[in-house]
Motif scaffolding. Structure first.
Motif, PDB file in Angstrom:
ATOM      1  N   ASP A 194     -15.050   4.630   6.743  1.00  0.00           N
ATOM      2  CA  ASP A 194     -14.476   5.053   8.017  1.00  0.00           C
ATOM      3  C   ASP A 194     -12.965   4.933   7.872  1.00  0.00           C
ATOM      4  N   LEU A 195     -12.224   5.999   8.180  1.00  0.00           N
ATOM      5  CA  LEU A 195     -10.769   5.969   8.000  1.00  0.00           C
ATOM      6  C   LEU A 195     -10.111   4.843   8.787  1.00  0.00           C
ATOM      7  N   LYS A 196     -10.779   4.344   9.810  1.00  0.00           N
ATOM      8  CA  LYS A 196     -10.241   3.220  10.584  1.00  0.00           C
ATOM      9  C   LYS A 196     -10.059   1.999   9.696  1.00  0.00           C
ATOM     10  N   GLN A 197     -10.845   1.894   8.632  1.00  0.00           N
ATOM     11  CA  GLN A 197     -10.732   0.768   7.711  1.00  0.00           C
ATOM     12  C   GLN A 197      -9.385   0.778   6.989  1.00  0.00           C
ATOM     13  N   ALA A 198      -8.870   1.959   6.726  1.00  0.00           N
ATOM     14  CA  ALA A 198      -7.599   2.087   6.007  1.00  0.00           C
ATOM     15  C   ALA A 198      -6.428   2.327   6.938  1.00  0.00           C
ATOM     16  N   TYR A 199      -6.706   2.988   8.075  1.00  0.00           N
ATOM     17  CA  TYR A 199      -5.645   3.353   9.012  1.00  0.00           C
ATOM     18  C   TYR A 199      -5.923   2.756  10.396  1.00  0.00           C
ATOM     19  N   PRO A 200      -5.392   1.561  10.668  1.00  0.00           N
ATOM     20  CA  PRO A 200      -5.599   0.958  11.997  1.00  0.00           C
ATOM     21  C   PRO A 200      -5.058   1.831  13.123  1.00  0.00           C
ATOM     22  N   ARG A 201      -4.042   2.621  12.810  1.00  0.00           N
ATOM     23  CA  ARG A 201      -3.476   3.559  13.781  1.00  0.00           C
ATOM     24  C   ARG A 201      -3.336   4.928  13.125  1.00  0.00           C
ATOM     25  N   GLY A 202      -3.886   5.957  13.776  1.00  0.00           N
ATOM     26  CA  GLY A 202      -3.771   7.319  13.276  1.00  0.00           C
ATOM     27  C   GLY A 202      -4.978   7.837  12.537  1.00  0.00           C
ATOM     28  N   ALA A 217      -0.977   2.148   7.567  1.00  0.00           N
ATOM     29  CA  ALA A 217      -2.194   1.813   6.833  1.00  0.00           C
ATOM     30  C   ALA A 217      -2.077   0.457   6.146  1.00  0.00           C
ATOM     31  N   ILE A 218      -3.218   0.025   5.621  1.00  0.00           N
ATOM     32  CA  ILE A 218      -3.254  -1.159   4.772  1.00  0.00           C
ATOM     33  C   ILE A 218      -2.679  -0.788   3.411  1.00  0.00           C
ATOM     34  N   THR A 219      -2.524  -1.764   2.537  1.00  0.00           N
ATOM     35  CA  THR A 219      -2.021  -1.486   1.196  1.00  0.00           C
ATOM     36  C   THR A 219      -3.100  -0.792   0.362  1.00  0.00           C
ATOM     37  N   GLY A 220      -2.670  -0.164  -0.703  1.00  0.00           N
ATOM     38  CA  GLY A 220      -3.630   0.487  -1.594  1.00  0.00           C
ATOM     39  C   GLY A 220      -3.373   1.965  -1.796  1.00  0.00           C
ATOM     40  N   GLY A 221      -2.181   2.445  -1.419  1.00  0.00           N
ATOM     41  CA  GLY A 221      -1.863   3.859  -1.585  1.00  0.00           C
ATOM     42  C   GLY A 221      -2.112   4.689  -0.347  1.00  0.00           C
ATOM     43  N   PHE A 222      -2.611   4.064   0.709  1.00  0.00           N
ATOM     44  CA  PHE A 222      -2.979   4.801   1.922  1.00  0.00           C
ATOM     45  C   PHE A 222      -1.761   5.272   2.716  1.00  0.00           C
ATOM     46  N   ASN A 223      -0.696   4.480   2.737  1.00  0.00           N
ATOM     47  CA  ASN A 223       0.499   4.897   3.469  1.00  0.00           C
ATOM     48  C   ASN A 223       1.154   6.110   2.805  1.00  0.00           C
ATOM     49  N   GLY A 264       6.936  -0.913  -8.234  1.00  0.00           N
ATOM     50  CA  GLY A 264       7.701  -0.051  -9.137  1.00  0.00           C
ATOM     51  C   GLY A 264       6.832   0.877  -9.970  1.00  0.00           C
ATOM     52  N   ARG A 265       5.512   0.829  -9.746  1.00  0.00           N
ATOM     53  CA  ARG A 265       4.599   1.698 -10.495  1.00  0.00           C
ATOM     54  C   ARG A 265       4.134   2.882  -9.659  1.00  0.00           C
ATOM     55  N   CYS A 266       4.336   2.811  -8.336  1.00  0.00           N
ATOM     56  CA  CYS A 266       3.994   3.860  -7.381  1.00  0.00           C
ATOM     57  C   CYS A 266       2.495   4.078  -7.217  1.00  0.00           C
ATOM     58  N   ASN A 267       1.942   3.326  -6.302  1.00  0.00           N
ATOM     59  CA  ASN A 267       0.540   3.494  -5.918  1.00  0.00           C
ATOM     60  C   ASN A 267       0.482   4.678  -4.949  1.00  0.00           C
ATOM     61  N   LEU A 268       0.346   5.901  -5.514  1.00  0.00           N
ATOM     62  CA  LEU A 268       0.592   7.102  -4.697  1.00  0.00           C
ATOM     63  C   LEU A 268      -0.583   7.592  -3.868  1.00  0.00           C
ATOM     64  N   THR A 269      -1.778   7.093  -4.134  1.00  0.00           N
ATOM     65  CA  THR A 269      -2.909   7.384  -3.250  1.00  0.00           C
ATOM     66  C   THR A 269      -4.051   6.455  -3.617  1.00  0.00           C
ATOM     67  N   ASN A 270      -5.232   6.747  -3.126  1.00  0.00           N
ATOM     68  CA  ASN A 270      -6.407   5.922  -3.345  1.00  0.00           C
ATOM     69  C   ASN A 270      -7.601   6.844  -3.539  1.00  0.00           C
ATOM     70  N   SER A 271      -8.629   6.382  -4.213  1.00  0.00           N
ATOM     71  CA  SER A 271      -9.822   7.214  -4.396  1.00  0.00           C
ATOM     72  C   SER A 271     -10.640   7.325  -3.113  1.00  0.00           C
ATOM     73  N   PHE A 272     -10.429   6.405  -2.174  1.00  0.00           N
ATOM     74  CA  PHE A 272     -11.174   6.334  -0.913  1.00  0.00           C
ATOM     75  C   PHE A 272     -12.669   6.064  -1.138  1.00  0.00           C
TER      76      PHE A 272
END
Length: 405
Positions: A61-69, A383-389, A48-56
């Motif tokens: 490697d983007l594969k760490q956050a995005y298993p697909r895509g 993506a994994i959790t953490g604002g990546f989706n 309910g707080r909206c994790n809208l992105t991540n600092s990265f």
């Protein structure tokens, strides 16, 4: 007047609509949402707080956050990445803050702030929103336009359609796109908790161990992070990451598989042995239960002692080589049986969707149906959790909507 339809009033849909209207100011842009309200998933994001992105910052490697895509997003991030998203929201009145875990939230700690920003920006640009419009089919017309058929609302004709309806839990929900020739990657759940039936393990519910390493034996799937033990099994970031990485594999296993817990997050067994022998040398007369290595909690340590077949009352000096090896094995490779999955609250994510092979990787336009675009979880990106989706939603929505008519 040209008319652009956005099918789906979620994060990607609103970002696509805003970008489409800014790119084509003279076109009519309409969001069609099948539910009674828009941006519902944004509302529950981040509790309910909206994790809208991540600092990265922790992503090498983007594969760490995005298993697909990951490869597609690497290309699209050149047009609009997490820094652009951060800047966009701040410029539109949403002050942001980055937590220690690199997750980005609005300073208000309220997802309604993000919802209001998106709806007000779209409204100010003249984007129309229609709810209770469920898309049934898309048909290309001979004049280059597209016809969309809506349940209970008949058909409308558009110059461009951007589909942002989110993940479909079943492949049948994407049949209308498959009939146009699109390759559909079978949808399966991602981001879920693990059911573990062992009573002794679940009796530790409420305990958090941080960090641990989780892995699925005989595979390359592994994750790190906090592990939360619940009354049904395993949860927390480490579990959710592993469920994302191994989504297709565990689906094929019908959610019956082993998972190994490295309670110490230490892969070098010789280092652990050195620590244990050091404890024995310093505390030979003390009981196992009274000296806890690696700052493990008393509940976890006593559980692991007994799991290693030892007694908390046993003295450290009484441990033979066999007992020491068993203790080290339990600390670093404690295998449990997963027997089913649980969903992660309301933030359900699917792996699968429209294959990236069916779209233009620069514009997100269909290769099979000109004028038809896709964005968000509709695509085989997750993506994994953490604002990546949500970041993937902002990026793909922005790119799909920024194409000129």
């Amino acid at each position: 007047m040209s008319h652009i339809a956005i099918i789906g009033g979620g994060a990607a849909g609103f970002f696509a609509a805003i970008a489409a209207k800014e790119t084509n100011p003279h076109a009519k842009v309409t969001i069609f949402e099948k539910a009674g309200r828009v941006l519902a998933k944004v509302g529950v994001s981040g509790g309910g707080r909206c994790n809208l992105t991540n600092s990265f910052e922790e992503i090498t490697d983007l594969k760490q956050a995005y298993p697909r895509g990951d490869k597609l997003l690497k290309r699209l991030f050149k047009s609009f990445d997490h820094k652009d998203a951060y800047r966009w929201f701040e410029e539109h009145g949403v002050k942001l803050t980055t937590q220690a875990d690199q997750c980005v939230f609005p300073v208000s700690q309220d997802s309604q702030t993000v919802i209001d920003c998106l709806t007000h920006t779209a409204s100010k640009l003249g984007v129309e929103v229609k709810t209770h419009y469920a898309l049934e089919a898309v048909e290309p017309l001979s004049d280059g336009r597209l016809e969309a058929r809506f349940k209970a609302h008949g058909s409308e004709t558009f110059d461009r359609i951007i589909v942002t309806t989110g993940g479909s839990p079943r492949a049948e929900g994407l049949q209308y796109l498959a009939s146009l020739g699109h390759k559909i990657e079978a949808p399966v759940p991602s981001l879920f908790t693990f059911n573990v039936s062992e009573k002794a393990f679940c009796s530790l519910m409420g305990t958090v161990v941080e960090p641990v390493s989780l892995s699925i034996p005989s595979t390359k799937f592994r994750s790190q992070g906090p592990l939360l033990i619940t009354h049904w099994g395993m949860s927390g970031p480490a579990t959710l990451k592993l469920s994302s990485y191994a989504a297709r594999y565990v689906s094929e296993c019908d959610y019956e598989f082993p998972v190994s817990v490295n309670w110490l997050n230490e892969t070098n067994a010789s280092i652990v042995e050195e620590r244990i022998t050091g404890i024995i040398a310093k505390n030979p007369k003390k009981q196992l239960g009274s000296v806890r290595p690696y700052e493990l909690s008393g509940r976890i340590w006593n559980y692991l002692i007994e799991r290693a077949g030892l007694s908390p009352e046993k003295r450290w000096e009484e441990l033979g080589k066999k007992s020491i090896n068993k203790l080290i094995e339990t600390l670093t490779n404690d295998t449990h049986r997963v027997s089913g999955r649980g969903t992660f609250r309301d933030e359900f994510v699917t792996c699968g969707g429209v294959s990236l092979k069916s779209i233009n990787s620069n514009t997100l336009e269909s290769k099979l149906c000109p004028g038809l675009f896709f964005a968000g979880e509709m695509l085989d990106i997750d993506a994994i959790t953490g604002g990546f989706n949500l970041q993937a939603a902002w990026t793909t929505g922005k790119v799909a909507g920024s194409n000129r008519l």
